[in-house]
Design a protein around this motif. Structure first.
Motif, mmCIF file in Angstrom:
data_model
loop_
_atom_site.group_PDB
_atom_site.id
_atom_site.type_symbol
_atom_site.label_atom_id
_atom_site.label_comp_id
_atom_site.label_asym_id
_atom_site.label_seq_id
_atom_site.Cartn_x
_atom_site.Cartn_y
_atom_site.Cartn_z
ATOM 1 N N LEU A 76 0.831 -1.211 0.000
ATOM 2 C CA LEU A 76 0.000 0.000 0.000
ATOM 3 C C LEU A 76 0.867 1.263 0.000
ATOM 4 N N ILE A 77 1.904 1.275 0.815
ATOM 5 C CA ILE A 77 2.767 2.455 0.882
ATOM 6 C C ILE A 77 3.510 2.649 -0.434
ATOM 7 N N ALA A 78 4.000 1.563 -1.001
ATOM 8 C CA ALA A 78 4.707 1.674 -2.284
ATOM 9 C C ALA A 78 3.795 2.205 -3.386
ATOM 10 N N ARG A 79 2.521 1.804 -3.361
ATOM 11 C CA ARG A 79 1.592 2.201 -4.415
ATOM 12 C C ARG A 79 1.037 3.602 -4.198
ATOM 13 N N TRP A 80 0.690 3.959 -2.940
ATOM 14 C CA TRP A 80 -0.096 5.168 -2.724
ATOM 15 C C TRP A 80 0.656 6.329 -2.077
ATOM 16 N N ALA A 81 1.801 6.079 -1.477
ATOM 17 C CA ALA A 81 2.560 7.192 -0.898
ATOM 18 C C ALA A 81 2.918 8.252 -1.939
ATOM 19 N N PRO A 82 3.323 7.873 -3.162
ATOM 20 C CA PRO A 82 3.611 8.902 -4.168
ATOM 21 C C PRO A 82 2.401 9.747 -4.549
ATOM 22 N N GLU A 83 1.182 9.272 -4.226
ATOM 23 C CA GLU A 83 -0.029 10.022 -4.548
ATOM 24 C C GLU A 83 -0.590 10.779 -3.339
ATOM 25 N N GLY A 84 0.225 10.922 -2.291
ATOM 26 C CA GLY A 84 -0.165 11.783 -1.181
ATOM 27 C C GLY A 84 -0.688 11.089 0.054
ATOM 28 N N MET A 85 -0.556 9.774 0.154
ATOM 29 C CA MET A 85 -0.997 9.086 1.361
ATOM 30 C C MET A 85 -0.030 9.410 2.499
ATOM 31 N N GLN A 99 -7.521 2.144 6.800
ATOM 32 C CA GLN A 99 -8.098 3.441 6.471
ATOM 33 C C GLN A 99 -6.943 4.418 6.229
ATOM 34 N N ALA A 100 -6.848 4.916 5.002
ATOM 35 C CA ALA A 100 -5.715 5.755 4.615
ATOM 36 C C ALA A 100 -6.143 7.213 4.496
ATOM 37 N N TYR A 101 -5.288 8.112 4.983
ATOM 38 C CA TYR A 101 -5.539 9.554 4.946
ATOM 39 C C TYR A 101 -4.581 10.195 3.948
ATOM 40 N N PHE A 102 -5.124 11.057 3.082
ATOM 41 C CA PHE A 102 -4.336 11.687 2.034
ATOM 42 C C PHE A 102 -4.209 13.193 2.277
ATOM 43 N N GLU A 103 -3.197 13.785 1.657
ATOM 44 C CA GLU A 103 -2.892 15.202 1.874
ATOM 45 C C GLU A 103 -4.057 16.119 1.535
ATOM 46 N N ASP A 104 -4.828 15.776 0.521
ATOM 47 C CA ASP A 104 -5.931 16.650 0.107
ATOM 48 C C ASP A 104 -7.204 16.427 0.919
ATOM 49 N N GLY A 105 -7.146 15.565 1.934
ATOM 50 C CA GLY A 105 -8.283 15.363 2.822
ATOM 51 C C GLY A 105 -9.152 14.157 2.501
ATOM 52 N N HIS A 106 -8.957 13.526 1.349
ATOM 53 C CA HIS A 106 -9.801 12.368 1.044
ATOM 54 C C HIS A 106 -9.256 11.127 1.755
ATOM 55 N N ARG A 107 -10.089 10.102 1.838
ATOM 56 C CA ARG A 107 -9.717 8.854 2.498
ATOM 57 C C ARG A 107 -9.983 7.679 1.573
ATOM 58 N N GLN A 108 -9.176 6.640 1.743
ATOM 59 C CA GLN A 108 -9.376 5.405 0.991
ATOM 60 C C GLN A 108 -9.306 4.221 1.945
#
Length: 361
Positions: A76-85, A99-108
């Motif tokens: 998950l970190i390898a895939r989504w960290a570059p996209e702001g996780m 439950q992942a939190y992203f820089e722009d406020g959205h969650r996945q």
């Protein structure tokens, strides 16, 4: 002429003028700022059951075993960290998914077994997150949060002015608490003031803790200076590109605080030397916990802190959030907190109806 007879007539008109000014402030502040206060509080009532409503709305989130697999976390970190996780909540019994939190406020949300994406949410397309953004920052980012803090202070003043206006003369306490069915002016007035006074402690608690969260740094400084405590800083380690074995990291973090539940992991920058976990120790009120575990990238524990060992001032400042959301006291307190969120709307409506009836409308 007796001194008392000269002073008393002077004090009485002054007191009446003060009450008249405070009554005018209470009325018009309640009908203006009180509207925003009521809407924010209604959103809070819904958000008390955020996780329950989320699972009801998306039942696929509850159909998993709460297992924190380090290999899945690594992927998950390898895939989504570059996209702001920026961080992830580990699967737990209440919500058994990542439950992942992203820089722009959205969650996945990701399946704990293989990291499959189960759900994407943002305040643009999800009612609960929309209500969350409204409740914490009036949909206005940092400026909205500051405005919310101002509304909070005004609301506290509104509550205390109402208490002053209600306060009865000696021996009339019970009569001041009586609620009347009619006529309409008396009905709305007695309902407004009696419900407001009886449930005043709950209303003050939720309002004060909300203001305390908006101005958390200032409140923390005052409480720590008065009652003791200090922030525990994350250790500094040299930058490193050593790959992180997340299975090893989870295992070591779990043994560092054996009586705590690992709750959240921060996604480190590619060359950051510290790997940080949040944990909930036994006796902590915060649902994510304020205990921390810090590791080096090779899995060595460099710091483990149990937040229950904080001194009183820090514990008080960290109690604002769990008290505000009803995380203390189990299901009963949860429902009481949700009910408290309805009070500002009730007081707004009854105050408005009293004002209309008094004007003969």
């Amino acid at each position: 002429m007796d001194m008392a007879t000269t002073i008393a007539p002077t004090r009485a008109p002054t007191k009446r003028r003060v009450r008249a000014v405070l009554s005018w402030l209470h009325l018009w502040t309640g009908l203006t700022v009180g509207l925003a206060f009521a809407l924010v509080s209604l959103a809070g009532t819904v958000l008390v059951f955020h996780v329950d409503l989320l699972k009801l709305q998306h039942p696929q989130l509850a159909q998993h075993e709460p297992v924190a697999d380090g290999r899945v976390l690594d992927a998950l970190i390898a895939r989504w960290a570059p996209e702001g996780m920026r961080s992830l909540d580990l699967p737990r019994a209440e919500l058994p998914v990542w439950q992942a939190y992203f820089e722009d406020g959205h969650r996945q949300y990701f399946a704990p077994e293989d990291g499959t994406l189960l759900l994407y949410r943002s305040h643009h397309d999800d009612v609960l997150l929309f209500l969350h953004e409204w409740h914490v920052e009036l949909l206005g980012g940092k400026a909205g949060k500051e405005m919310l803090g101002i509304f909070g202070w005004i609301s506290l003043a509104l509550i205390l002015i109402g208490l002053y206006l209600w306060w009865p003369r000696r021996g009339r306490m019970l009569s001041q608490l009586k609620m009347h069915a009619g006529p309409p002016v008396r009905r709305w007035l007695t309902w407004h003031r009696t419900i407001g006074v009886v449930l005043l402690p709950l209303l003050l608690l939720t309002t004060f803790t909300g203001v305390g969260m908006v101005y958390s740094r200032g409140f923390q400084k005052v409480l720590v200076a008065t009652f003791g405590g200090k922030n525990v800083k994350e250790p500094e380690l040299p930058a490193s590109s050593t790959p992180i074995d997340w299975t090893n990291a989870i295992a070591h973090a779990g043994t560092a605080l054996p009586d705590a539940r690992l709750a959240r992991v921060s996604v480190p920058d590619p060359d950051e030397g510290v790997v940080g976990f949040r944990a909930q120790a036994n006796g902590e009120w915060h649902p994510v916990g304020r205990s921390t575990v810090s590791l080096s990238r090779d899995g060595r524990v460099v710091q483990a802190f149990d937040a229950t060992s904080h001194r009183l001032g820090m514990r008080m400042s960290q109690a604002f959030y769990p008290l505000h959301i009803g995380a203390v006291g189990g299901t009963t307190m949860k429902w009481i907190t949700a009910f408290t969120g309805l009070l500002p709307a009730f007081l707004l409506v009854t105050g408005f109806l009293f004002w209309r009836r008094r004007r003969g409308r």
